[in-house]
Design an enzyme around this catalytic site. Structure first.
Site, mmCIF file in Angstrom:
data_model
loop_
_atom_site.group_PDB
_atom_site.id
_atom_site.type_symbol
_atom_site.label_atom_id
_atom_site.label_comp_id
_atom_site.label_asym_id
_atom_site.label_seq_id
_atom_site.Cartn_x
_atom_site.Cartn_y
_atom_site.Cartn_z
ATOM 1 N N LYS A 119 106.464 -54.897 -33.294
ATOM 2 C CA LYS A 119 105.596 -55.244 -32.846
ATOM 3 C C LYS A 119 106.042 -55.861 -30.993
ATOM 4 O O LYS A 119 105.492 -55.596 -29.664
ATOM 5 C CB LYS A 119 105.263 -56.671 -33.376
ATOM 6 C CG LYS A 119 103.863 -56.151 -34.455
ATOM 7 C CD LYS A 119 103.667 -57.127 -35.553
ATOM 8 C CE LYS A 119 103.859 -56.723 -36.557
ATOM 9 N NZ LYS A 119 102.271 -58.100 -37.477
ATOM 10 N N ALA A 134 105.930 -70.327 -34.575
ATOM 11 C CA ALA A 134 105.889 -69.920 -33.815
ATOM 12 C C ALA A 134 105.658 -68.652 -33.819
ATOM 13 O O ALA A 134 106.477 -68.241 -32.000
ATOM 14 C CB ALA A 134 105.817 -70.775 -32.391
ATOM 15 N N GLY A 135 105.735 -67.650 -34.616
ATOM 16 C CA GLY A 135 106.274 -66.345 -34.464
ATOM 17 C C GLY A 135 105.226 -65.295 -34.286
ATOM 18 O O GLY A 135 104.197 -65.733 -33.636
HETATM 19 N N1 LIG Z 1 98.955 -60.974 -43.918
HETATM 20 C C1 LIG Z 1 98.959 -59.617 -42.561
HETATM 21 O O1 LIG Z 1 98.348 -58.940 -42.282
HETATM 22 C C2 LIG Z 1 100.352 -59.866 -41.650
HETATM 23 C C3 LIG Z 1 100.644 -59.615 -41.104
HETATM 24 C C4 LIG Z 1 101.610 -59.928 -40.233
HETATM 25 C C5 LIG Z 1 103.028 -60.466 -40.594
HETATM 26 N N2 LIG Z 1 102.420 -61.628 -41.756
HETATM 27 C C6 LIG Z 1 103.247 -61.925 -42.350
HETATM 28 O O2 LIG Z 1 103.319 -63.995 -41.482
HETATM 29 C C7 LIG Z 1 104.869 -63.386 -42.055
HETATM 30 C C8 LIG Z 1 105.500 -63.922 -40.461
HETATM 31 O O3 LIG Z 1 105.469 -62.771 -39.214
HETATM 32 P P1 LIG Z 1 105.854 -62.949 -38.303
HETATM 33 O O4 LIG Z 1 105.948 -61.453 -37.771
HETATM 34 O O5 LIG Z 1 105.057 -63.797 -37.726
HETATM 35 O O6 LIG Z 1 108.043 -63.136 -38.216
HETATM 36 P P2 LIG Z 1 108.839 -64.374 -36.802
HETATM 37 O O7 LIG Z 1 107.980 -63.096 -35.474
HETATM 38 O O8 LIG Z 1 109.698 -63.961 -37.705
HETATM 39 O O9 LIG Z 1 107.946 -65.872 -37.254
HETATM 40 C C9 LIG Z 1 108.940 -66.109 -38.056
HETATM 41 C C10 LIG Z 1 107.768 -68.001 -37.916
HETATM 42 O O10 LIG Z 1 108.828 -68.718 -39.203
HETATM 43 C C11 LIG Z 1 109.401 -69.455 -39.198
HETATM 44 N N3 LIG Z 1 110.261 -69.631 -39.985
HETATM 45 C C12 LIG Z 1 111.339 -68.585 -40.714
HETATM 46 N N4 LIG Z 1 112.718 -69.271 -41.391
HETATM 47 C C13 LIG Z 1 111.761 -70.347 -41.371
HETATM 48 C C14 LIG Z 1 112.565 -71.458 -42.345
HETATM 49 N N5 LIG Z 1 113.488 -71.214 -42.598
HETATM 50 N N6 LIG Z 1 111.945 -72.714 -41.872
HETATM 51 C C15 LIG Z 1 111.073 -73.070 -40.948
HETATM 52 N N7 LIG Z 1 110.277 -72.031 -40.109
HETATM 53 C C16 LIG Z 1 111.116 -70.863 -40.815
HETATM 54 C C17 LIG Z 1 109.350 -68.909 -37.962
HETATM 55 O O11 LIG Z 1 110.458 -70.097 -37.077
HETATM 56 P P3 LIG Z 1 111.494 -70.445 -35.873
HETATM 57 O O12 LIG Z 1 111.088 -70.263 -34.709
HETATM 58 O O13 LIG Z 1 111.893 -71.807 -35.687
HETATM 59 O O14 LIG Z 1 112.854 -68.681 -35.953
HETATM 60 C C18 LIG Z 1 108.946 -68.357 -37.055
HETATM 61 O O15 LIG Z 1 107.671 -69.613 -36.876
HETATM 62 C C19 LIG Z 1 105.710 -63.085 -42.711
HETATM 63 O O16 LIG Z 1 105.879 -63.474 -44.080
HETATM 64 C C20 LIG Z 1 104.892 -61.530 -42.522
HETATM 65 O O17 LIG Z 1 104.645 -60.969 -44.029
HETATM 66 C C21 LIG Z 1 101.558 -60.967 -42.984
#
Ligand SMILES: NC(=O)c1ccc[n+]([C@@H]2O[C@H](COP(=O)([O-])OP(=O)(O)OC[C@H]3O[C@@H](n4cnc5c(N)ncnc54)[C@H](OP(=O)(O)O)[C@@H]3O)[C@@H](O)[C@H]2O)c1
Length: 267
Positions: A71, A133-134
């Site tokens: 993305k 904050a991802g």
């Molecule tokens: N429903 C939908 O349409 C939809 C659309 C997009 C995404 N999603 C879902 O949204 C989720 C996040 O996606 P993303 O693209 O934002 O991922 P990303 O950019 O990798 O961000 C992951 C986030 O989770 C946190 N995190 C990961 N492991 C952690 C842990 N062990 N303890 C605490 N915090 C943790 C990270 O914190 P740090 O910054 O500290 O690493 C960051 O804030 C995924 O599960 C994805 O499947 C759903």
């Protein structure tokens, strides 16, 4: 039936087997009587620039979706970017114009807000705690701010990322109070889990559920499992809950409209 007139769409991801967009978008095309098909493309980060170049040449391609891990990188490969996508720093839907130019938009956040509204949870004026904050959290924070939340607090494991995001969102939505904070839901109307915690059975909870009060709406964006441990425990405490799949359901129509040349993400 795929014919010589069928319009092509794709989703580009690595891995790609977990995506649900083909099922959702192809059902939508069928319901609307569109002669169109969306197929998965398994492409790694090193192949992304060449895929963009190839897609510019395919004249019966209407557009494509990009997801994990593309993305952010995809933004720089587009020829034109919608305002919202630029503010968020990522794209997830790309339209191919008749001359081959690729126009990027971002629908994660407005899909999430549309999902809330479709189920009677208008976020306007609500005090919202956003966990994460991802990439997905950035899009959701931007859309929540535009939807006029009363206040937005962003909590994240890496606090510096929450602070940076809060500053960026505050700059693009001056009327809204946006700050970085801690994952304590006391005093909030709505909590949104936009971390990836909850996908695996052994994941810890993203907050201490004992601090949730029964009036707080708990929203999830994880789609699998549908009822995450957070939602299950929140529901057991009497909180209303909102499922992750509602985000994709509402996003599907927005993405299809954008790829067909409809209004963009920057509304
Ligand atoms: N429903 C939908 O349409 C939809 C659309 C997009 C995404 N999603 C879902 O949204 C989720 C996040 O996606 P993303 O693209 O934002 O991922 P990303 O950019 O990798 O961000 C992951 C986030 O989770 C946190 N995190 C990961 N492991 C952690 C842990 N062990 N303890 C605490 N915090 C943790 C990270 O914190 P740090 O910054 O500290 O690493 C960051 O804030 C995924 O599960 C994805 O499947 C759903």
């Amino acid at each position: 039936m795929i014919t010589g007139n069928t319009r092509l769409f794709g989703i580009v991801a690595d891995p790609v087997d977990q995506v649900r967009t083909p099922q959702v978008l192809n059902r939508l095309f069928e319901q609307r009587g569109h002669d169109a098909v969306l197929v998965p493309f398994h492409v790694g980060a090193d192949g992304l620039p060449r895929i963009f170049e190839a897609f510019r040449q395919i004249r019966n391609l209407g557009g494509f979706i990009v997801t994990v891990p593309h993305k952010v990188e995809a933004l720089a490969l587009c020829d034109e970017i919608e305002d919202a996508a630029r503010a968020i720093g990522a794209v997830n839907t790309i339209r191919r114009e008749p001359d081959g130019r690729l126009v990027g938009g971002m629908f994660d956040g407005i899909g999430f807000v549309a999902g809330l509204k479709a189920r009677g949870h208008d976020p306007a004026g609500r005090r919202v705690l956003l966990l994460g904050a991802g990439g997905a959290a950035a899009a959701i924070a931007h859309a929540l701010a535009l939807a006029g939340v009363g206040s937005l607090t962003i909590a994240n494991r890496t606090l510096s990322k929450a602070r940076e995001m809060a500053e960026r969102i505050a700059a693009s939505a001056p009327g809204v109070r946006v700050e970085a904070g801690v994952a304590d839901p006391s005093g909030y109307d709505m909590v949104v889990n936009a971390t990836s915690l909850g996908m695996r059975p052994d994941d810890p909870l993203p907050l201490d559920v004992a601090t949730l009060s029964s009036g707080t709406l708990v929203a999830e964006i994880i789609m699998k499992p549908e009822m995450t441990a957070l939602l299950g425990q929140a529901q057991a405490r009497g909180c209303p809950v909102h499922l992750g799949r509602h985000m994709l359901e509402e996003q599907a129509a927005l993405m299809a409209g954008f790829m067909a040349g409809g209004p963009g993400a920057s509304r």
